[in-house]
Structure formats: C-alpha cells, structure tokens
Design a protein around this motif. Structure first.
Motif, short mmCIF file in Angstrom:
data_model
loop_
_atom_site.label_atom_id
_atom_site.label_comp_id
_atom_site.label_asym_id
_atom_site.label_seq_id
_atom_site.Cartn_x
_atom_site.Cartn_y
_atom_site.Cartn_z
N PRO A 77 0.76 -1.18 0.14
CA PRO A 77 0.06 -0.01 0.04
C PRO A 77 0.77 1.32 -0.02
CG PRO A 77 0.01 -0.85 2.20
CD PRO A 77 1.00 -1.97 1.16
N ARG A 78 0.23 2.37 -0.64
CA ARG A 78 0.85 3.68 -0.20
C ARG A 78 0.37 4.12 1.08
NH1 ARG A 78 -0.68 6.85 -5.92
NH2 ARG A 78 0.53 5.44 -7.27
N PHE A 79 1.20 5.20 1.59
CA PHE A 79 0.94 5.59 3.03
C PHE A 79 -0.29 6.01 3.23
CE2 PHE A 79 0.83 8.22 6.70
CZ PHE A 79 1.57 7.68 7.57
N ALA A 80 -1.02 6.58 2.26
CA ALA A 80 -2.50 7.12 2.46
C ALA A 80 -3.36 6.15 2.50
CB ALA A 80 -2.80 7.90 1.09
N GLU A 110 4.96 12.01 6.64
CA GLU A 110 4.03 11.34 5.84
C GLU A 110 2.51 11.75 6.25
OE1 GLU A 110 4.59 9.31 3.38
OE2 GLU A 110 6.76 8.77 3.58
N TYR A 111 2.45 12.17 7.25
CA TYR A 111 1.04 12.44 7.47
C TYR A 111 0.68 13.98 6.99
CZ TYR A 111 -0.76 8.53 10.34
OH TYR A 111 -1.50 7.43 10.57
N ALA A 112 1.76 14.82 7.06
CA ALA A 112 1.52 16.02 6.27
C ALA A 112 1.24 15.94 4.68
CB ALA A 112 2.94 16.78 6.51
N ARG A 113 2.05 14.93 4.15
CA ARG A 113 1.90 14.69 2.71
C ARG A 113 0.30 14.23 2.32
NH1 ARG A 113 6.93 12.02 3.45
NH2 ARG A 113 8.84 13.37 2.60
N VAL A 114 -0.09 13.81 3.34
CA VAL A 114 -1.80 13.33 2.99
C VAL A 114 -2.70 14.19 3.67
CG1 VAL A 114 -1.22 11.14 2.74
CG2 VAL A 114 -1.81 11.96 4.85
N GLY A 115 -2.21 15.73 4.20
CA GLY A 115 -3.19 16.54 4.71
C GLY A 115 -3.35 16.64 5.93
N LEU A 116 -2.64 15.76 6.80
CA LEU A 116 -3.12 15.52 8.22
C LEU A 116 -1.77 16.10 9.10
CD1 LEU A 116 -4.99 12.20 8.64
CD2 LEU A 116 -5.87 14.51 8.55
N TRP A 201 -6.73 13.55 18.67
CA TRP A 201 -6.27 13.10 17.40
C TRP A 201 -6.99 13.82 16.26
CZ3 TRP A 201 -1.85 10.06 16.52
CH2 TRP A 201 -1.13 9.56 17.49
N PRO A 202 -6.37 13.76 14.89
CA PRO A 202 -7.21 14.21 13.71
C PRO A 202 -8.01 13.02 13.25
CG PRO A 202 -4.76 13.84 13.19
CD PRO A 202 -4.87 13.68 14.91
N GLU A 203 -9.06 13.36 12.79
CA GLU A 203 -10.13 12.46 12.19
C GLU A 203 -10.02 12.49 10.76
OE1 GLU A 203 -11.64 10.26 13.36
OE2 GLU A 203 -11.48 10.84 15.73
N PRO A 204 -9.54 11.38 9.83
CA PRO A 204 -9.34 11.35 8.51
C PRO A 204 -10.71 11.50 7.81
CG PRO A 204 -8.30 9.36 9.42
CD PRO A 204 -9.12 10.13 10.38
N SER A 205 -10.78 12.48 6.75
CA SER A 205 -12.14 12.75 6.18
C SER A 205 -11.92 12.35 4.73
CB SER A 205 -12.54 14.11 6.38
OG SER A 205 -11.78 15.09 5.75
N GLY A 206 -13.32 12.30 4.09
CA GLY A 206 -13.01 11.98 2.67
C GLY A 206 -12.23 10.80 2.15
N ALA A 209 -10.30 9.04 4.75
CA ALA A 209 -11.28 8.24 5.50
C ALA A 209 -11.70 6.63 5.05
CB ALA A 209 -12.22 8.90 6.10
N ALA A 210 -11.78 6.80 3.74
CA ALA A 210 -12.31 5.47 3.15
C ALA A 210 -11.37 4.66 2.58
CB ALA A 210 -13.03 6.05 1.92
N ALA A 211 -10.03 5.10 2.66
CA ALA A 211 -8.93 4.20 2.05
C ALA A 211 -8.57 3.44 3.37
CB ALA A 211 -7.73 5.11 2.03
N ASP A 212 -8.67 2.03 3.03
CA ASP A 212 -8.37 1.12 4.15
C ASP A 212 -7.48 0.01 3.29
OD1 ASP A 212 -8.09 -0.25 6.52
OD2 ASP A 212 -10.07 -0.88 6.63
N ALA A 213 -6.22 0.25 3.10
CA ALA A 213 -5.73 -0.81 2.44
C ALA A 213 -5.02 -1.89 3.23
CB ALA A 213 -4.22 -0.24 1.57
N LEU A 214 -4.88 -2.87 2.64
CA LEU A 214 -4.29 -4.30 3.34
C LEU A 214 -2.87 -3.80 3.59
CD1 LEU A 214 -5.92 -7.24 1.58
CD2 LEU A 214 -6.67 -6.34 3.88
#
Length: 235
Positions: A77-80, A110-116, A201-206, A209-214
């Motif tokens: 998976p990618r980090f996102a 890594e979190y900064a790159r995905v907006g968190l 803690w931040p809450e992922p959105s959009g 939030a839906a991304a859930d890679a194995l």
C-alpha cells in the motif's frame, strides 16, 4: 509490571512501539518504506503487532541496509492507504522508539503529505533511557554508536540476540523488549501515559477516511500475536 499507575482509562491506552525503514535519512526528502507497531498495555503486556511494506512511489534507497528490493513492493500500500488504520493504533498511547524522534519525524512528514497533522504525542526513547541508565548523555552532534547506544548494542547488553535487525518488525519487537526492561522504575512514565490519553487526534475525512488498504508484511516476517479487526478500531 508498572506499579503506581492511575486506573485503566476508557479507550486505548498504553504504549505504541514503532520502527520504520526509509528510503534515506531525511524525513523531508525521503519516504517511509516499511513500518511496524508493537502495542503494549499499561502493564507492559503485549496486545498485538502490525507491520507493512509501504510503496514509496519512487526509489527504495539503500537496499544493502534495509534489504528491500523494488520487486518486493508489488501490492504494497501507499501511506495514504494505511494512514487511518495507523492513527487507530497510535491513538491514546505513548509513542516509543529507539531514537524515537527520528521515527516521529518520518511519520509526521508522511501525514503532512496526506493533509493531516500528527499531534504532539508523549514519547519515550529507549536510546535515551539506555543512556540515562548508563549515566551519560547522548549528544546530537555525535554518533550514538560510539556510546554503545545503537539498538544492536543495547539489545546485546540486555541479552536480546535472536532478532532480525534493519527490518521494521524485528527492530520494533526488540525495542519493545528493551522498553519492558527499562520502563519499570523509570521516571515520567505514568505522567506520559496520562498525557497520551488526553491528546486530541485528527479524524481523516473524505478519500483518506475511506482508504483502508491491506497491510503487507515482508515474506520472511514470522507472525506473532495480532489484534483482530483493527481496521474497525478495536485495537
């Protein structure tokens, strides 16, 4: 076991022992390539472990150190794709690592790159704890290996020899063992536990939030106990 700690809090609490392998030494310029988390409860009992390779979307960096070839990353998976699950693992816990500031810097980048924004989480560093136990300080301008404070040196001093260095899961397991060796009687542990429970803690959105890679481990990682249903927040 840690004595004198406050009563068990509602929700996750305890320690998240982290380690990662990266494509280089700069959290700004390089990417996380593999990460692992070992969960310990407030009494230092293991609760589970998680690890995955991560697609860095570019060169893998020094294979001679971390042993990861580009071909190993097929399906990784990618980090996102794992950011949300990782937040669930870290939430409410003290962050523990060997030179934990380095691990935290890479995670924050890594979190900064995905907006968190990774919050200011209480930390405990097994390298610093080893230095304190030895009665000497670690100076940032000097190589810690010269002080016998590398993970390999600290593990050997603690009698830990059967592990795979420079793999995220092997290093995280070893760091967790070191931490259970150092933590009883160490100053500030109870205070950090209490502070960790209060972190917002931040809450992922959009899409995030839906991304859930194995998560995908190295093929040579031997599984131990894991916590089921982590993607649904039960860890």
């Amino acid at each position: 076991m840690l004595s004198g700690l406050p009563g068990r809090a509602q929700g996750p609490s305890g320690f998240a022992v982290v380690d990662l392998e990266a494509t280089g030494s700069s959290s700004r310029r390089h990417r996380v390539l593999e990460l692992a988390v070992v969960l310990l409860d407030r009494d230092l009992e293991p609760q589970g472990e998680f690890s995955t390779l991560v697609d860095p979307q570019g060169p893998v960096g020094p294979t001679h150190i971390h042993g990861i070839e580009p071909g190993d990353l097929g399906g990784a998976p990618r980090f996102a794709g794992i950011a949300g699950r990782l937040l669930t693992l870290l939430r409410g816990r003290v962050l523990v690592g060997h030179n934990v500031g380095c691990d935290r810097a890479f995670l924050a980048a890594e979190y900064a790159r995905v907006g968190l924004r990774l919050p200011a989480v209480p930390e405990l560093c097994t390298m610093r704890m080893a230095a304190d136990r030895a009665g000497r300080a670690v100076h940032e301008s000097r190589d810690a290996r010269g002080y016998g404070l590398s993970l390999t040196a600290c593990a050997a001093a603690a009698g830990i020899t059967d592990w795979n260095p420079h793999t995220a899961l092997g290093d995280a397991r070893t760091t967790a063992e070191l931490f259970t060796h150092y933590a009883p009687g160490a100053p500030g542990v109870a205070e950090r536990l209490a502070s960790a429970e209060a972190v917002r803690w931040p809450e992922p959105s959009g899409v995030l939030a839906a991304a859930d890679a194995l998560w995908m481990r190295r093929s040579n990682d031997q599984a131990r106990r894991s916590v089921p249903n982590v993607r649904h927040g039960s860890a």
